[in-house]
Scaffold this active site. Structure first.
Site, mmCIF file in Angstrom:
data_model
loop_
_atom_site.group_PDB
_atom_site.id
_atom_site.type_symbol
_atom_site.label_atom_id
_atom_site.label_comp_id
_atom_site.label_asym_id
_atom_site.label_seq_id
_atom_site.Cartn_x
_atom_site.Cartn_y
_atom_site.Cartn_z
ATOM 1 N N HIS A 17 0.842 -1.210 0.000
ATOM 2 C CA HIS A 17 0.000 0.000 0.000
ATOM 3 C C HIS A 17 0.873 1.254 0.000
ATOM 4 C CE1 HIS A 17 -3.145 -2.585 2.303
ATOM 5 N NE2 HIS A 17 -3.644 -2.382 1.103
ATOM 6 N N LYS A 41 -15.817 -6.373 5.239
ATOM 7 C CA LYS A 41 -14.783 -7.222 5.853
ATOM 8 C C LYS A 41 -14.865 -7.109 7.365
ATOM 9 C CE LYS A 41 -11.354 -6.971 2.188
ATOM 10 N NZ LYS A 41 -10.113 -6.358 1.747
ATOM 11 N N ARG A 90 -2.387 -5.833 -8.188
ATOM 12 C CA ARG A 90 -1.279 -6.743 -7.891
ATOM 13 C C ARG A 90 -1.119 -7.810 -8.965
ATOM 14 N NH1 ARG A 90 -3.494 -8.630 -2.403
ATOM 15 N NH2 ARG A 90 -5.306 -8.387 -3.742
ATOM 16 N N SER A 128 -3.134 -8.011 3.085
ATOM 17 C CA SER A 128 -3.238 -7.842 4.540
ATOM 18 C C SER A 128 -3.608 -9.175 5.190
ATOM 19 C CB SER A 128 -4.274 -6.766 4.874
ATOM 20 O OG SER A 128 -3.883 -5.544 4.292
HETATM 21 N N1 COA Z 1 -0.017 -4.323 -1.795
HETATM 22 C C1 COA Z 1 -0.422 -5.285 -0.971
HETATM 23 N N2 COA Z 1 -1.690 -5.615 -0.761
HETATM 24 C C2 COA Z 1 -2.600 -4.910 -1.425
HETATM 25 C C3 COA Z 1 -2.264 -3.882 -2.305
HETATM 26 C C4 COA Z 1 -0.907 -3.585 -2.470
HETATM 27 N N3 COA Z 1 -0.488 -2.637 -3.280
HETATM 28 N N4 COA Z 1 -3.382 -3.380 -2.824
HETATM 29 C C5 COA Z 1 -4.394 -4.059 -2.296
HETATM 30 N N5 COA Z 1 -3.907 -4.988 -1.463
HETATM 31 C C6 COA Z 1 -4.672 -5.996 -0.725
HETATM 32 C C7 COA Z 1 -5.163 -5.488 0.569
HETATM 33 O O1 COA Z 1 -4.227 -5.766 1.594
HETATM 34 C C8 COA Z 1 -6.433 -6.278 0.724
HETATM 35 O O2 COA Z 1 -6.115 -7.544 1.250
HETATM 36 P P1 COA Z 1 -7.144 -8.341 2.174
HETATM 37 O O3 COA Z 1 -8.344 -8.648 1.301
HETATM 38 O O4 COA Z 1 -6.369 -9.516 2.562
HETATM 39 O O5 COA Z 1 -7.504 -7.426 3.321
HETATM 40 C C9 COA Z 1 -6.919 -6.460 -0.714
HETATM 41 O O6 COA Z 1 -5.792 -6.289 -1.500
HETATM 42 C C10 COA Z 1 -7.885 -5.424 -1.191
HETATM 43 O O7 COA Z 1 -8.163 -4.544 -0.183
HETATM 44 P P2 COA Z 1 -8.195 -2.987 -0.216
HETATM 45 O O8 COA Z 1 -7.272 -2.396 -1.242
HETATM 46 O O9 COA Z 1 -8.051 -2.520 1.190
HETATM 47 O O10 COA Z 1 -9.576 -2.726 -0.772
HETATM 48 P P3 COA Z 1 -10.909 -3.330 -0.312
HETATM 49 O O11 COA Z 1 -11.310 -4.142 -1.470
HETATM 50 O O12 COA Z 1 -10.884 -3.968 1.009
HETATM 51 O O13 COA Z 1 -11.687 -1.954 -0.105
HETATM 52 C C11 COA Z 1 -13.209 -0.310 -0.859
HETATM 53 C C12 COA Z 1 -12.563 -1.633 -1.041
HETATM 54 C C13 COA Z 1 -13.147 0.301 0.514
HETATM 55 C C14 COA Z 1 -12.559 0.644 -1.835
HETATM 56 C C15 COA Z 1 -14.660 -0.655 -1.277
HETATM 57 O O14 COA Z 1 -15.177 -1.623 -0.398
HETATM 58 C C16 COA Z 1 -15.545 0.551 -1.249
HETATM 59 O O15 COA Z 1 -15.443 1.392 -2.136
HETATM 60 N N6 COA Z 1 -16.434 0.625 -0.232
HETATM 61 C C17 COA Z 1 -17.340 1.734 -0.025
HETATM 62 C C18 COA Z 1 -18.744 1.477 -0.649
HETATM 63 C C19 COA Z 1 -18.690 1.716 -2.121
HETATM 64 O O16 COA Z 1 -18.535 2.842 -2.589
HETATM 65 N N7 COA Z 1 -18.773 0.634 -2.880
HETATM 66 C C20 COA Z 1 -18.622 0.664 -4.321
HETATM 67 C C21 COA Z 1 -19.877 0.970 -5.048
HETATM 68 S S1 COA Z 1 -21.101 -0.263 -4.882
#
Ligand code: COA
Length: 163
Positions: A17, A41, A90, A128
Site C-alpha cells: 500500500h 470485511k 497486484r 493484509s
Molecule cells: N499491496 C499489498 N496488498 C494490497 C495492495 C498492495 N499494493 N493493494 C491491495 N492490497 C490488498 C489489501 O491488503 C487487501 O487484502 P485483504 O483482502 O487480505 O484485506 C486487498 O488487496 C484489497 O483490499 P483494499 O485495497 O483494502 O480494498 P478493499 O477491497 O478492502 O476496499 C473499498 C474496497 C473500501 C474501496 C470498497 O469496499 C468501497 O469502495 N467501499 C465503499 C462502498 C462503495 O462505494 N462501494 C462501491 C460501489 S457499490
C-alpha cells in the site's frame, strides 16, 4: 490543486500500500487515504487503529492525509474535492474485481476517474490477510510491513513480537 483519494480497508497497511501511496504523490498535490468503515470485511484492527497505523507509516509524506469514511467512496471523493480514485493492481486476479468496482463508481459519478498503479513485483503476492495469517502462526513478516505495524499485528495474536 490535483486531489486524489486512495480508498481501502487497510487492515493493516502494508509496504505494498505504501509503495502505491508514495508513487501516487508524484502525480497529485494531495492524496487522501480513505479508510473504509464498512467494506464488507471483518477487521482485526478498529478504524482508529487502522488510521493510527497509517498516520505513523505516512508521517514523512507531507502531501498525504489519512481520513476515515462511511458510505460511498465516490461521495467521499466529492467531499474531499478529489476527481480521482487510486487503486493498486497486484495480479490478474485483482483485475475482475477492480474492473467491476471502477465501472460501478464511474456509473455513480462520471466525473471521477479510477487510476490504477501496478504494485511492485516484490509486493505482488502479499495481502493484509496473508500477512495476518503468517503472523498468527509466528511467521516473519518484517519484509512486508513497517516495524510499528509488525509490532501491532504480533500484539493482537501474541503478547509481543518475542513471545
Ligand atoms: N499491496 C499489498 N496488498 C494490497 C495492495 C498492495 N499494493 N493493494 C491491495 N492490497 C490488498 C489489501 O491488503 C487487501 O487484502 P485483504 O483482502 O487480505 O484485506 C486487498 O488487496 C484489497 O483490499 P483494499 O485495497 O483494502 O480494498 P478493499 O477491497 O478492502 O476496499 C473499498 C474496497 C473500501 C474501496 C470498497 O469496499 C468501497 O469502495 N467501499 C465503499 C462502498 C462503495 O462505494 N462501494 C462501491 C460501489 S457499490
Amino acid at each position: 490543486m490535483r486531489i486524489a483519494i486512495y480508498p481501502g480497508t487497510f487492515d493493516p497497511v502494508t509496504n505494498g500500500h505504501l509503495d502505491i501511496l508514495k508513487r501516487a504523490t508524484e502525480f497529485f498535490d494531495e492524496v487522501i487515504v480513505a479508510v473504509a468503515v464498512d467494506s464488507n470485511k471483518t477487521t482485526l484492527f478498529s478504524l482508529e487503529e487502522r488510521i493510527q497505523l497509517l498516520e505513523t507509516a505516512a508521517e514523512e509524506l507531507s502531501q498525504v492525509k489519512i481520513r476515515g469514511f462511511e458510505g460511498l467512496t465516490v461521495e467521499f471523493a466529492r467531499q474531499c474535492g478529489a476527481n480521482a480514485i487510486i487503486r493498486g493492481l497486484r495480479a490478474m486476479q485483482d483485475f475482475e474485481y477492480e474492473f467491476q468496482l471502477a465501472l460501478m463508481n464511474k456509473k455513480l459519478a462520471a466525473d471521477i476517474e479510477t487510476i490504477f498503479l501496478m504494485t511492485q513485483s516484490e509486493f505482488s503476492f502479499i495481502s493484509s490477510s496473508s500477512i495476518k495469517w503468517a503472523a498468527s502462526l509466528k511467521g516473519n513478516i518484517s519484509e512486508f510491513v513497517p516495524p510499528h505495524v509488525e509490532r501491532a499485528i504480533y500484539k493482537k495474536y501474541h503478547r509481543s513480537i518475542d513471545d
